[in-house]
Scaffold this motif. Structure first.
Motif, short mmCIF file in Angstrom:
data_model
loop_
_atom_site.label_atom_id
_atom_site.label_comp_id
_atom_site.label_asym_id
_atom_site.label_seq_id
_atom_site.Cartn_x
_atom_site.Cartn_y
_atom_site.Cartn_z
N TRP A 74 0.77 -1.15 0.43
CA TRP A 74 -0.10 0.06 -0.23
C TRP A 74 1.23 1.46 -0.60
O TRP A 74 0.67 2.34 -0.43
CB TRP A 74 -0.72 -0.26 1.03
CG TRP A 74 -2.14 -0.89 1.53
CD1 TRP A 74 -2.46 -1.94 2.11
CD2 TRP A 74 -2.80 -0.61 0.21
NE1 TRP A 74 -3.26 -3.01 1.13
CE2 TRP A 74 -4.04 -2.20 0.52
CE3 TRP A 74 -3.66 0.14 -0.61
CZ2 TRP A 74 -5.19 -1.64 -0.08
CZ3 TRP A 74 -5.04 -0.28 -2.02
CH2 TRP A 74 -5.42 -1.10 -1.14
N ALA A 75 1.94 0.97 0.51
CA ALA A 75 2.22 2.46 0.92
C ALA A 75 3.60 2.68 -0.09
O ALA A 75 3.79 3.52 -1.21
CB ALA A 75 3.92 2.05 1.80
N ALA A 76 3.62 1.58 -1.58
CA ALA A 76 3.95 2.07 -2.50
C ALA A 76 3.13 2.56 -3.78
O ALA A 76 3.16 2.72 -4.77
CB ALA A 76 4.62 0.67 -3.10
N ARG A 77 1.69 2.43 -2.81
CA ARG A 77 0.82 2.91 -4.04
C ARG A 77 0.35 4.69 -3.72
O ARG A 77 -0.26 5.51 -4.48
CB ARG A 77 -0.72 2.67 -3.43
CG ARG A 77 -0.84 0.45 -4.54
CD ARG A 77 -1.13 1.23 -5.46
NE ARG A 77 -0.50 -0.28 -6.60
CZ ARG A 77 -0.65 -0.47 -7.77
NH1 ARG A 77 -0.92 0.09 -9.01
NH2 ARG A 77 -0.41 -2.28 -8.18
N MET A 78 0.76 4.91 -2.77
CA MET A 78 0.75 6.16 -2.44
C MET A 78 0.88 7.60 -3.53
O MET A 78 2.57 6.91 -3.84
CB MET A 78 1.36 6.44 -1.03
CG MET A 78 0.57 6.40 -0.16
SD MET A 78 0.35 6.78 1.63
CE MET A 78 0.93 8.85 1.58
N ARG A 79 0.93 8.30 -3.78
CA ARG A 79 1.09 9.04 -4.64
C ARG A 79 1.91 9.98 -4.05
O ARG A 79 2.16 10.33 -3.07
CB ARG A 79 0.55 10.20 -4.40
CG ARG A 79 0.92 11.61 -5.62
CD ARG A 79 -0.65 12.26 -6.53
NE ARG A 79 -1.40 11.21 -7.21
CZ ARG A 79 -2.56 11.00 -8.21
NH1 ARG A 79 -3.42 12.29 -7.25
NH2 ARG A 79 -3.19 10.61 -8.85
N GLY A 80 3.43 10.06 -5.10
CA GLY A 80 4.55 10.61 -4.24
C GLY A 80 5.88 9.83 -3.50
O GLY A 80 6.51 9.99 -3.08
#
Length: 528
Positions: free
Chosen positions: A145-151
């Motif tokens: 999920w962290a890798a899917r955060m914008r930025g």
């Protein structure tokens, strides 16, 4: 697919609405058209302008009240309709409750103590402000999920996140908007909110005049989703759609001038299906920008700092460079009607360039590629600078001479730069008489072109104080709510304070979740 609530948009407001609705017992599906989560919030400072919040008093700041905040909003923009008046009342009364909801959700907030309201001298304005932010947090998301955060540095193009958001991430910690989004996302995932990425809303499913679901294009396939309770639109405005910009925003305008990734006008499109009323389409959250490597970069820090001024094509100064971003761009457009000021030019001397960032370029750095492309112009003299920019030589020199005289007296009698507590907050504290004014006289001189950019549009679907979408006849559309950039802003043309747009988005998302759950009247009675 069957669920209770569909939330369209996985920005901070959409995630808050999803978490709140899930806690009230609903099955929730969040749809996000891109392959990233967090919306525009993830790469901003994440400030929240929350009137009468509990943190101010605890921080030793003067008390605030919902009535004072309401008086301030009405003084800034007295032209609002009856619907807007009701929304403003609801916002000012609910803002503190949303702050408490975040805190009880173990999302720690802190007061931005010294940050004034944008117009502290106006009735109800506060020189100490009303803005808060999420405290820095350690990333606790599942890596996927962290890798899917914008930025996220693992998913953005090389160097992009560093340019956009490095001021908002400390080593090993998330801060600002990234912290807020990560905390909301962690709670959404932890409470079994279902999230679909790369799933674009195509149209609403309407039965008997009521919205009963959505038709989604998900990875190339069409999927119908039934929403037994309702649909919440939190999918932004239309800043990314050039045709809509040309139709509604002041000219000239370009989607490339937006500092966001650009919402595509989906809310307007589906609103048309149900005869939704529209408002404020000529307004945006304006911000002056420069263009570098095809992207827009805010100029707030550079234009406020001393030893710089903004001029038009004739080389004439025409505004207070340190004023808040929304009125600054409005002034640019107004001036452009009589003298070309799109683009304008930010002129700075070498002291400024050595000590202040300029768009994507840190203080003291002058990339060769930027100079060769003309994005950053350098010259030994003002005469050469005017030639390099293609503006009037005599006008520029005259404006700089006049500006230096004002700086010498520490008083801008032309445009009032430094008169407001807002201006002074962002100036140089070493210049005690006026932290915003400093002469422009140290060679070499530098310049960038300034465009009327935005951080999103303000216009959208008309909603009431329950965040319900209203038809042109004033009646609500059953089963449909809109928040964030999908709804017309309750602030009209005004910019009340840092984080006003995000705060309104969260407050109205909270109210939407309560309303669709039948809980809003009870909460409003307790807040009255």
């Amino acid at each position: 697919m069957h669920t209770d609530v569909v939330v369209v948009g996985a920005g901070a407001a959409g995630l808050l609405a999803a978490v709140a609705a899930r806690r009230l017992g609903h099955r929730v599906l969040v749809l996000e058209r891109s392959d990233e989560l967090g919306g525009s919030t993830a790469t901003t400072d994440g400030a929240l302008w929350l009137p009468a919040n509990d943190l101010m008093g605890r921080s030793g700041l003067p008390s605030d009240s919902a009535d004072e905040a309401l008086a301030y909003l009405n003084a800034l923009d007295p032209t609002g309709s009856g619907v807007i008046a009701a929304r403003r009342t609801a916002f000012t009364r609910t803002a503190a409750a949303v702050g408490r909801w975040l805190v009880t959700s173990r999302i720690a907030l802190e007061a931005m103590k010294s940050l004034p309201d944008c117009s502290p001298e106006v009735t109800g304005g506060k020189p100490q402000g009303r803005s808060v932010r999420v405290r820095a947090v350690s990333p606790k998301l599942d890596p996927e999920w962290a890798a899917r955060m914008r930025g996220s540095s693992t998913r953005s193009e090389p160097g992009l996140f560093a340019r956009l958001a490095s001021p908002f991430r400390d080593p090993g910690q998330l801060t600002g908007g990234a912290a807020l989004v990560a905390e909301m996302l962690r709670r959404a995932v932890g409470s079994d909110v279902e999230i679909w990425l790369e799933s674009a809303l195509h149209e609403l499913i309407v039965e008997g005049g009521a919205v009963t679901g959505v038709r989604v294009t998900r990875r190339g396939a069409s999927v119908d989703v039934t929403a037994a309770v309702g649909v919440i639109l939190a999918c932004g405005g239309f800043e990314g759609d050039q045709l809509l910009r040309d139709e509604h925003l002041p000219a000239p305008t370009q989607a490339d001038w937006s500092v966001t990734d650009g919402a595509d006008g989906t809310a307007l499109s589906v609103g048309h299906q149900v005869g939704a009323a529209l408002s404020g389409l000529d307004q945006a959250w304006w911000t002056p920008v420069l263009l570098a490597e095809g992207r827009a970069h805010p100029l707030d820090a550079a234009r406020v700092a001393p030893h710089g001024l903004i001029v038009d094509q004739a080389g004439d100064r025409y505004l207070n460079e340190a004023q808040p971003s929304v009125p600054a761009v409005r002034r640019m457009y107004e001036h452009n009607l009589g003298m070309r000021s799109v683009p304008s030019f930010l002129i700075v001397d070498n002291r400024h360039r050595k000590t202040h960032p300029l768009g994507p370029w840190p203080a003291g750095t002058s990339p060769k590629a930027a100079i060769e492309s003309g994005e950053l112009v350098r010259a030994a003299t003002l005469d050469e600078l005017a030639q390099g920019l293609g503006i009037d030589r005599a006008g520029l020199i005259g404006s700089v001479v006049a500006f230096n005289q004002l700086a010498k007296r520490s008083k801008d009698t032309d445009f009032g730069r430094g008169d407001s507590a807002w201006d002074r907050h962002f100036g140089d504290p070493m210049l005690r008489r006026n932290p915003c004014l400093g002469s422009v006289d140290r060679q070499p001189f530098w310049a960038v072109r300034v465009y009327p950019g935005d951080a999103g549009t303000k216009g959208g679907l008309v909603v009431d104080d329950r965040s319900r979408v209203l038809r042109t006849d004033g009646h609500p559309v059953p089963g449909l709510w809109a928040v964030s950039g999908s709804a017309a802003s309750l602030f009209g043309s005004a910019q009340p304070g840092q984080g006003a747009a995000l705060a309104a988005a969260l407050v109205e998302a909270y109210r939407a979740a309560l309303d669709l759950s039948g809980q809003l009247d009870q909460v409003d009675a307790a807040l009255a």
